[in-house]
Enzyme design. Structure first.
Site, PDB file in Angstrom:
ATOM      1  N   CYS A 173       0.843  -1.200   0.000  1.00 24.04           N
ATOM      2  CA  CYS A 173       0.000   0.000   0.000  1.00 24.04           C
ATOM      3  C   CYS A 173       0.877   1.248   0.000  1.00 24.04           C
ATOM      4  O   CYS A 173       1.622   1.466  -0.942  1.00 24.04           O
ATOM      5  CB  CYS A 173      -0.961  -0.018   1.186  1.00 24.04           C
ATOM      6  SG  CYS A 173      -2.052  -1.450   1.263  1.00 24.04           S
ATOM      7  N   ASP A 236      -8.678  -2.326  -8.158  1.00 21.17           N
ATOM      8  CA  ASP A 236      -8.212  -1.365  -7.153  1.00 21.17           C
ATOM      9  C   ASP A 236      -8.814   0.006  -7.468  1.00 21.17           C
ATOM     10  O   ASP A 236      -8.428   0.658  -8.432  1.00 21.17           O
ATOM     11  CB  ASP A 236      -6.686  -1.299  -7.173  1.00 21.17           C
ATOM     12  CG  ASP A 236      -6.104  -0.528  -5.990  1.00 21.17           C
ATOM     13  OD1 ASP A 236      -6.757   0.427  -5.531  1.00 21.17           O
ATOM     14  OD2 ASP A 236      -5.004  -0.883  -5.549  1.00 21.17           O
ATOM     15  N   HIS A 269      -7.729  -3.498  -4.011  1.00 16.22           N
ATOM     16  CA  HIS A 269      -6.577  -2.985  -3.290  1.00 16.22           C
ATOM     17  C   HIS A 269      -6.321  -3.853  -2.050  1.00 16.22           C
ATOM     18  O   HIS A 269      -7.244  -4.406  -1.465  1.00 16.22           O
ATOM     19  CB  HIS A 269      -6.832  -1.534  -2.868  1.00 16.22           C
ATOM     20  CG  HIS A 269      -5.653  -0.889  -2.215  1.00 16.22           C
ATOM     21  ND1 HIS A 269      -4.514  -0.559  -2.915  1.00 16.22           N
ATOM     22  CD2 HIS A 269      -5.417  -0.537  -0.929  1.00 16.22           C
ATOM     23  CE1 HIS A 269      -3.643  -0.021  -2.084  1.00 16.22           C
ATOM     24  NE2 HIS A 269      -4.165  -0.003  -0.881  1.00 16.22           N
TER      25      HIS A 269
END
Length: 301
Positions: A173, A236, A269
């Site tokens: 991330c 995502d 994500h």
């Protein structure tokens, strides 16, 4: 509890409550002690890696600004020297998921080192207030983070158990973006694996946000000093596929043929985060296998 779909945390319209997500306090803090409560899913079954055959320790490293930077280390028992992987965390810092990733790397024959980039302000690991987490993360500037990486690399070079000629970096991330940035800055790095780190400003970014996020990976392709493998999700919502394609094109223009990006078409994500709703076991396992193959080839040979 919001379903966290962006590297830096949610935007206001992301607060769609999940059936699985529940505050860590409601779980009694027993089964999932040490996991970031801001993202912990009620039905999560995180992978847990035992410490058998490993040495685990916490230490502090002096950063360029004089801050005593906490780091977590997991490595195989023995003298080594072991190839090293720096682990750049998500926005929640060095919580149990990151420590377990370090143990997984150590089980695979690496010395894993995770710096606590956010602790100058406050350790976000135990916080459930996402607005506070975002404030803490926002205070970690590019130069500060690169200074922390530099200090970590310098410390590693002084450890007898570390093979400082074989050093990689991985990140998740927020930390995925750090991987691209670090690999463009530090010649000592031999390989990087970036998990869904933002590559370019978000489509909704204000000019101030776009400037604050510099340098963006899409602008760093020419500067990469080692191969980077990017692992991204096709679903995502925080990192749209056009930005992934722009990064691929930048790598191609720069002649970075050893670098590339693999996209999992159905993955959201944070698909590797096994304590979150976003976890996708098959894609996570495949990505981890790709990471190990990438690092084995470049850090062990």
């Amino acid at each position: 509890m919001p379903n966290l779909i962006r590297p830096e945390g949610p935007e206001p319209d992301d607060f769609r409550f999940s059936r699985r997500a529940l505050a860590a306090g409601a779980l009694g803090g027993l089964a999932f002690a040490g996991y970031a409560p801001a993202a912990l899913a009620r039905q999560a079954a995180p992978i847990t890696t035992d410490g058998e055959g490993l040495t685990q320790e916490q230490a502090t490293v002096e950063a360029p600004d004089g801050f005593a930077l906490p780091i977590f280390v997991a490595r195989p028992v023995g003298d080594g020297p072991w190839p090293v992987v720096v682990v750049a965390s998500e926005i929640f810092g060095v919580h149990e998921y990151i420590r377990d990733l370090c143990r997984r790397l150590a089980k695979a024959g690496f010395a894993a080192v995770a710096p606590s980039f956010f602790n100058r302000v406050e350790d976000p690991a135990s916080l459930s207030d996402m607005s506070r987490v975002q404030q803490i993360v926002g205070a970690a500037s590019y130069e500060q983070v690169m200074g922390d990486v530099s200090a970590t690399l310098d410390w590693v070079s002084q450890q007898l158990w570390a093979n400082s000629d074989r050093v990689g970096i991985t990140g998740f991330c927020w930390g995925g973006k750090v991987v691209w940035q670090a690999c463009a800055r530090f010649a000592v790095l031999d390989a990087g694996v970036a998990w869904y780190g933002r590559l370019a400003p978000a489509p909704t970014a204000t000019p101030e946000q776009a400037t604050a996020g510099q340098p963006w990976p899409v602008d760093l392709a020419d500067d990469l000093k080692c191969p980077v493998l990017g692992l991204y999700g096709g679903q995502d919502r925080g990192i749209p596929l056009p930005s992934v394609e722009a990064m691929r094109e930048a790598l191609q223009r720069a002649g970075q043929t050893a670098s590339g990006i693999h996209v999992y078409p159905d993955a959201p994500h944070a698909f590797h985060a096994d304590y979150r709703d976003s976890y996708r076991a098959a894609d996570a396992a495949d990505g981890w296998g790709r990471l190990l193959a990438f690092f084995n080839e470049r850090l062990k040979n």
